[in-house]
Design a protein around this motif. Structure first.
Motif, mmCIF file in Angstrom:
data_model
loop_
_atom_site.group_PDB
_atom_site.id
_atom_site.type_symbol
_atom_site.label_atom_id
_atom_site.label_comp_id
_atom_site.label_asym_id
_atom_site.label_seq_id
_atom_site.Cartn_x
_atom_site.Cartn_y
_atom_site.Cartn_z
ATOM 1 N N LYS A 12 0.838 -1.191 0.000
ATOM 2 C CA LYS A 12 0.000 0.000 0.000
ATOM 3 C C LYS A 12 0.875 1.244 0.000
ATOM 4 C CE LYS A 12 -3.630 2.363 2.613
ATOM 5 N NZ LYS A 12 -4.416 2.378 3.844
ATOM 6 N N LEU A 13 0.462 2.236 -0.798
ATOM 7 C CA LEU A 13 1.104 3.546 -0.813
ATOM 8 C C LEU A 13 0.027 4.590 -0.577
ATOM 9 C CD1 LEU A 13 3.353 3.227 -3.995
ATOM 10 C CD2 LEU A 13 4.114 3.177 -1.622
ATOM 11 N N ALA A 14 0.376 5.635 0.149
ATOM 12 C CA ALA A 14 -0.558 6.735 0.389
ATOM 13 C C ALA A 14 0.255 8.003 0.586
ATOM 14 C CB ALA A 14 -1.422 6.454 1.611
ATOM 15 N N TYR A 15 -0.418 9.148 0.441
ATOM 16 C CA TYR A 15 0.252 10.403 0.754
ATOM 17 C C TYR A 15 -0.590 11.182 1.744
ATOM 18 C CZ TYR A 15 -2.847 12.863 -2.549
ATOM 19 O OH TYR A 15 -3.939 13.379 -3.200
ATOM 20 N N ILE A 16 0.093 12.097 2.426
ATOM 21 C CA ILE A 16 -0.546 12.948 3.417
ATOM 22 C C ILE A 16 0.035 14.345 3.248
ATOM 23 C CG2 ILE A 16 1.153 12.385 5.207
ATOM 24 C CD1 ILE A 16 -1.131 12.418 7.247
ATOM 25 N N ASN A 17 -0.759 15.365 3.481
ATOM 26 C CA ASN A 17 -0.278 16.734 3.418
ATOM 27 C C ASN A 17 0.756 16.924 4.536
ATOM 28 O OD1 ASN A 17 0.099 19.528 3.689
ATOM 29 N ND2 ASN A 17 -2.016 19.987 3.142
ATOM 30 N N ALA A 18 1.984 17.243 4.175
ATOM 31 C CA ALA A 18 3.058 17.360 5.169
ATOM 32 C C ALA A 18 2.778 18.462 6.186
ATOM 33 C CB ALA A 18 4.396 17.611 4.470
ATOM 34 N N ASN A 19 2.037 19.489 5.792
ATOM 35 C CA ASN A 19 1.731 20.581 6.716
ATOM 36 C C ASN A 19 0.823 20.135 7.861
ATOM 37 O OD1 ASN A 19 3.237 22.504 5.285
ATOM 38 N ND2 ASN A 19 1.535 22.825 3.864
ATOM 39 N N GLU A 20 0.142 19.006 7.707
ATOM 40 C CA GLU A 20 -0.775 18.516 8.741
ATOM 41 C C GLU A 20 -0.102 17.541 9.715
ATOM 42 O OE1 GLU A 20 -4.255 16.977 6.824
ATOM 43 O OE2 GLU A 20 -4.652 18.864 5.792
ATOM 44 N N LEU A 21 1.176 17.264 9.497
ATOM 45 C CA LEU A 21 1.896 16.359 10.399
ATOM 46 C C LEU A 21 2.263 17.091 11.684
ATOM 47 C CD1 LEU A 21 4.225 14.621 7.800
ATOM 48 C CD2 LEU A 21 2.273 13.613 8.975
ATOM 49 N N THR A 99 8.641 14.786 6.481
ATOM 50 C CA THR A 99 8.018 15.353 7.671
ATOM 51 C C THR A 99 7.523 16.759 7.353
ATOM 52 O OG1 THR A 99 10.081 16.320 8.490
ATOM 53 C CG2 THR A 99 9.565 14.070 9.214
ATOM 54 N N LYS A 100 7.046 17.448 8.378
ATOM 55 C CA LYS A 100 6.568 18.811 8.225
ATOM 56 C C LYS A 100 7.719 19.782 7.984
ATOM 57 C CE LYS A 100 3.404 21.893 10.667
ATOM 58 N NZ LYS A 100 2.556 21.975 11.857
ATOM 59 N N GLU A 101 8.892 19.416 8.503
ATOM 60 C CA GLU A 101 10.056 20.279 8.375
ATOM 61 C C GLU A 101 10.754 20.046 7.037
ATOM 62 O OE1 GLU A 101 9.718 18.099 11.043
ATOM 63 O OE2 GLU A 101 8.925 19.546 12.460
ATOM 64 N N LYS A 102 11.389 21.076 6.522
ATOM 65 C CA LYS A 102 12.164 20.945 5.289
ATOM 66 C C LYS A 102 13.443 20.178 5.590
ATOM 67 C CE LYS A 102 10.379 25.096 3.179
ATOM 68 N NZ LYS A 102 10.651 26.374 2.548
ATOM 69 N N PRO A 103 14.038 19.494 4.651
ATOM 70 C CA PRO A 103 13.650 19.416 3.253
ATOM 71 C C PRO A 103 12.527 18.407 3.050
ATOM 72 C CG PRO A 103 15.637 18.124 3.588
ATOM 73 C CD PRO A 103 15.295 18.768 4.907
ATOM 74 N N TYR A 104 11.586 18.775 2.194
ATOM 75 C CA TYR A 104 10.507 17.877 1.841
ATOM 76 C C TYR A 104 11.026 16.832 0.852
ATOM 77 C CZ TYR A 104 7.722 21.727 3.688
ATOM 78 O OH TYR A 104 7.206 22.705 4.485
ATOM 79 N N PRO A 105 10.320 15.718 0.726
ATOM 80 C CA PRO A 105 10.745 14.735 -0.279
ATOM 81 C C PRO A 105 10.752 15.349 -1.680
ATOM 82 C CG PRO A 105 9.099 13.788 1.185
ATOM 83 C CD PRO A 105 9.162 15.256 1.485
ATOM 84 N N LEU A 106 11.767 14.995 -2.436
ATOM 85 C CA LEU A 106 11.869 15.437 -3.824
ATOM 86 C C LEU A 106 11.114 14.430 -4.683
ATOM 87 C CD1 LEU A 106 13.091 17.204 -6.075
ATOM 88 C CD2 LEU A 106 15.074 15.692 -6.014
#
Length: 128
Positions: A12-21, A99-106
Motif C-alpha cells: 500500500k502507498l498513500a500520501y498525506i499533506n506534510a503541513n498537517e503532520l 516530515t513537516k520540516e524541510k527538506p521535503y521529499p523530492l
C-alpha cells in the motif's frame, strides 16, 4: 559504515499533506516512540512492483538516512502542497517518508503514453 535495506514487498502507498503532520516528528521517530497520525491519507493506486530502498550511514559521528521510493501510478500526486508518503510493506509495517520540516521529499516524475495495443498510460514517480 553504511547499512542498506529494502522492504520485503509494498502492498500500500498513500500520501498525506506534510503541513498537517505534528511538529518535531523526526525527533519522536529517533526516540523510537510510536508515531500516530490523525490526518487523513489518500491511497495511491500503483501498477507493477514498487521499490523502497533505504541507506543509513554514519559520517563524522552524525547519522544520515536516505530513502528512494519508485512506483508507477495512473494518477498524479499533488503539486500544490508538500506531501509525505506512507509506505506499508508485506509485514504490515508502515513507514513515513518526509516530515513537516524541510527538506521535503523530492518528487520526480516521467510519463509513459502506453502502447497502441491497450497498455495504460502511467507515470513513474521517484521520491528521494
Amino acid at each position: 559504515m553504511c547499512k542498506y535495506f529494502s522492504l520485503p514487498g509494498i502492498k500500500k502507498l498513500a500520501y498525506i499533506n506534510a503541513n498537517e503532520l505534528p511538529d518535531g516528528l523526526s525527533l519522536i521517530a529517533i526516540s523510537s516512540a510510536p508515531v500516530y497520525l490523525s490526518s487523513p491519507s489518500v491511497e495511491i493506486p500503483f501498477t507493477g512492483a514498487p521499490s523502497c530502498v533505504a541507506t543509513r550511514s554514519n559520517t563524522n559521528g552524525a547519522g544520515n538516512e536516505t530513502v528512494e521510493l519508485s512506483f508507477q501510478s495512473l494518477l498524479p500526486l499533488p503539486e500544490d502542497v508538500p506531501v509525505s508518503l506512507l509506505v506499508t510493506d508485506a509485514n504490515n509495517r508502515t513507514f513515513l517518508i518526509g516530515t513537516k520540516e524541510k527538506p521535503y521529499p523530492l518528487i520526480e516524475s516521467s510519463g509513459d503514453l502506453g502502447s497502441p495495443d491497450g497498455e495504460s498510460a502511467t507515470t513513474t514517480f521517484t521520491i528521494t
